[in-house]
Design a protein around this motif. Structure first.
Motif, PDB file in Angstrom:
ATOM      1  N   UNK A  37      64.520   7.441  30.947  1.00 11.42           N
ATOM      2  CA  UNK A  37      64.579   6.278  31.823  1.00 11.42           C
ATOM      3  C   UNK A  37      64.126   6.570  33.258  1.00 11.42           C
ATOM      4  N   UNK A  38      63.857   7.825  33.555  1.00  9.26           N
ATOM      5  CA  UNK A  38      63.428   8.220  34.903  1.00  9.26           C
ATOM      6  C   UNK A  38      62.382   9.324  34.763  1.00  9.26           C
ATOM      7  N   UNK A  39      61.236   8.958  34.224  1.00  9.49           N
ATOM      8  CA  UNK A  39      60.208   9.957  33.927  1.00  9.49           C
ATOM      9  C   UNK A  39      59.617  10.601  35.175  1.00  9.49           C
ATOM     10  N   UNK A  40      59.758   9.964  36.333  1.00  8.98           N
ATOM     11  CA  UNK A  40      59.273  10.563  37.577  1.00  8.98           C
ATOM     12  C   UNK A  40      60.292  11.504  38.210  1.00  8.98           C
ATOM     13  N   UNK A  41      61.469  11.598  37.596  1.00  7.60           N
ATOM     14  CA  UNK A  41      62.532  12.485  38.089  1.00  7.60           C
ATOM     15  C   UNK A  41      62.827  12.205  39.562  1.00  7.60           C
ATOM     16  N   UNK A  42      63.151  10.958  39.818  1.00  5.39           N
ATOM     17  CA  UNK A  42      63.395  10.506  41.188  1.00  5.39           C
ATOM     18  C   UNK A  42      64.868  10.277  41.489  1.00  5.39           C
ATOM     19  N   UNK A  43      65.711  10.095  40.465  1.00  2.00           N
ATOM     20  CA  UNK A  43      67.109   9.716  40.676  1.00  2.00           C
ATOM     21  C   UNK A  43      68.026  10.811  40.134  1.00  2.00           C
ATOM     22  N   UNK A  44      68.560  11.603  41.028  1.00  2.00           N
ATOM     23  CA  UNK A  44      69.422  12.714  40.659  1.00  2.00           C
ATOM     24  C   UNK A  44      70.779  12.199  40.186  1.00  2.00           C
ATOM     25  N   UNK A  45      71.156  12.577  38.966  1.00  2.00           N
ATOM     26  CA  UNK A  45      72.414  12.126  38.367  1.00  2.00           C
ATOM     27  C   UNK A  45      73.498  13.192  38.406  1.00  2.00           C
ATOM     28  N   UNK A  46      73.237  14.323  39.078  1.00  2.00           N
ATOM     29  CA  UNK A  46      74.159  15.454  39.026  1.00  2.00           C
ATOM     30  C   UNK A  46      75.540  15.115  39.584  1.00  2.00           C
ATOM     31  N   UNK A  47      75.624  14.183  40.515  1.00  2.00           N
ATOM     32  CA  UNK A  47      76.908  13.840  41.111  1.00  2.00           C
ATOM     33  C   UNK A  47      77.424  12.486  40.645  1.00  2.00           C
TER      34      UNK A  47
END
Length: 444
Positions: A373-383
């Motif tokens: 859903x975020x192929x550009x790796x723009x939205x960090x979900x780590x937190x």
């Protein structure tokens, strides 16, 4: 089956930005190779910097496992050059030859190539040397390494298009998805497209020589690149923009018919693939897997994850990554507060980014991306709390890989370069603001 001839034809800094990967970049010879061979949609390099990437491919080992932490033109050299594939192929009866640059060891003789074609004739281009070699009579199978530099930056720009062809009009160009669509980024991408066209033209000369000499049917052509484009947040980064590479293979063993493979593969899988196809006992240091089960339709996957790393380019910027079909997890080991901007090649796009406060962008020690859903790796979900279970799982898998491969890098231990290495400044080997005693430094 007779042992196939093998051509390893490769470029600098091309990523997947060629025509068969769906881009408006006219590379008809690479397109034709794809239609006649096999295209790997999810191929990745082991390290998105030049020398470590090539060393990993040619040894079949992860970059830290083969000991290649940085660039050959900055003092690094592969510690065990006997692990390079020419040495194995020489013992198996192959004639091995180098037509272009190698960028892995300081002394080209250490590569193991029986013939260094630049020393044999006055031809200036890698494609010309390769064609002279292919025109010869061959009594034994050969491995021919042809390295091109066209899509590497020349200053802030790129090489021009093929002779007598017009330049690409930047008004009708779309920059990579990591950038806004501006006159500056369009101009930069237009110049890249011209260099890709020139690369394709040169590769076409080699493919024509194979056809003209009746060598196509029994020659395995491996066409790839070292890593992503020399644009900000691509080359030297372990997002897919940095580690995603073109990989197109044509030849015997099922590499035909215009097949498209979606399974995850790493460039360290090429050495074991060659061993299986040529019926050579694989060396015990290999860490990859043959892709033949994918190509021959026996398996849909040969692995559930690929891994990547960065150590040095101009500066020390230690990063590790794991990438599955769904998730990407990235970990840094330097406590950095700012991006190591010298690791990004100078360019029109870099100037644009700097003018728009790139230096103020946050540096995150951990990153987690949903690449579906975020192929550009723009939205960090780590937190983000709801993804904590995924984070823990990916973190664990990465640490397991690092343990199994004896990764020398950690929060308290660095990979120190050889004495001859040229660094951006002395602080390049010090993660964050901490001091590390000599007992905690790993000498490579």
């Amino acid at each position: 089956m007779n042992k196939p001839n093998i051509i390893y034809i490769h470029s600098h800094d091309t990523g997947r930005y060629v025509q068969p990967y769906g881009h408006a970049i006219p590379t008809p010879n690479i397109q034709k190779l794809s239609e006649e061979g096999v295209l790997f949609r999810n191929a990745f390099c082991a390290n998105p910097t030049c020398s470590p990437s090539r060393a990993a491919l040619l040894t079949g080992q992860w970059a830290h496992s083969c000991g290649m932490g940085g660039l050959a033109n900055r003092g690094w050299s592969l510690p065990v050059p006997e692990h390079l594939i020419p040495h194995t192929l020489n013992k198996a009866g192959y004639q091995t030859a180098l037509a272009g640059f190698q960028h892995v060891v300081r002394n080209v003789e250490d590569t193991g190539y029986q013939r260094i074609l630049s020393k044999e004739n006055g031809k200036s281009g890698a494609e010309e040397r390769a064609c002279v070699f292919l025109n010869e009579k061959h009594d034994s199978p050969f491995f021919l390494d042809i390295g091109f530099g066209e899509t590497h930056r020349r200053g802030k720009g790129f090489d021009p298009p093929p002779d007598a062809e017009p330049k690409t009009d930047p008004r009708y160009v779309k920059p990579p998805p990591t950038f806004p669509d501006t006159p500056e980024t369009r101009q930069d991408m237009a110049e890249y497209i011209d260099s890709a066209r020139r690369l394709d033209w040169k590769m076409g000369k080699v493919f024509d020589a194979l056809d003209n000499n009746g060598l196509t049917e029994n020659t395995l052509v491996i066409c790839t690149t070292d890593h992503g484009l020399a644009f900000p947040r691509m080359k030297c980064h372990v997002t897919d923009h940095g580690i995603g590479v073109m990989l197109i293979i044509r030849g015997p063993g099922g590499f035909d018919g215009g097949k498209v493979i979606d399974g995850l593969v790493s460039q360290i899988d090429l050495f074991p693939t060659i061993c299986e196809l040529a019926e050579i006992d694989p060396p015990d240091w290999l860490q990859g897997y043959s892709v033949l089960p994918l190509v021959q339709g026996k398996e849909e996957e040969i692995k559930d994850a690929i891994y990547a790393e960065v150590n040095y380019h101009c500066c020390y910027e230690p990063q590790r990554a794991i990438r599955t079909k769904r998730w990407k997890y990235i970990r840094r080991y330097d406590n950095a507060k700012q991006w190591a901007l010298p690791n990004c090649d100078d360019s029109i796009s870099k100037t644009f980014m700097m003018d728009n406060d790139w230096t103020d962008q946050p540096v995150e020690s951990e990153r987690l991306y949903d690449v579906v859903f975020d192929s550009s790796e723009a939205h960090n979900l780590a937190e983000v709390a709801e993804y904590n279970d995924v984070l823990v799982e990916m973190r664990g898998k990465l640490e397991q890989w690092r343990s199994e491969t004896n990764d020398p890098v950690s929060d308290t231990q660095i990979m120190i370069p050889p004495d001859s290495a040229v660094l951006n400044d002395p602080s390049d080997v010090s993660p964050g603001d901490k001091h590390y005693p000599a007992s905690e430094i790993v000498k490579m």
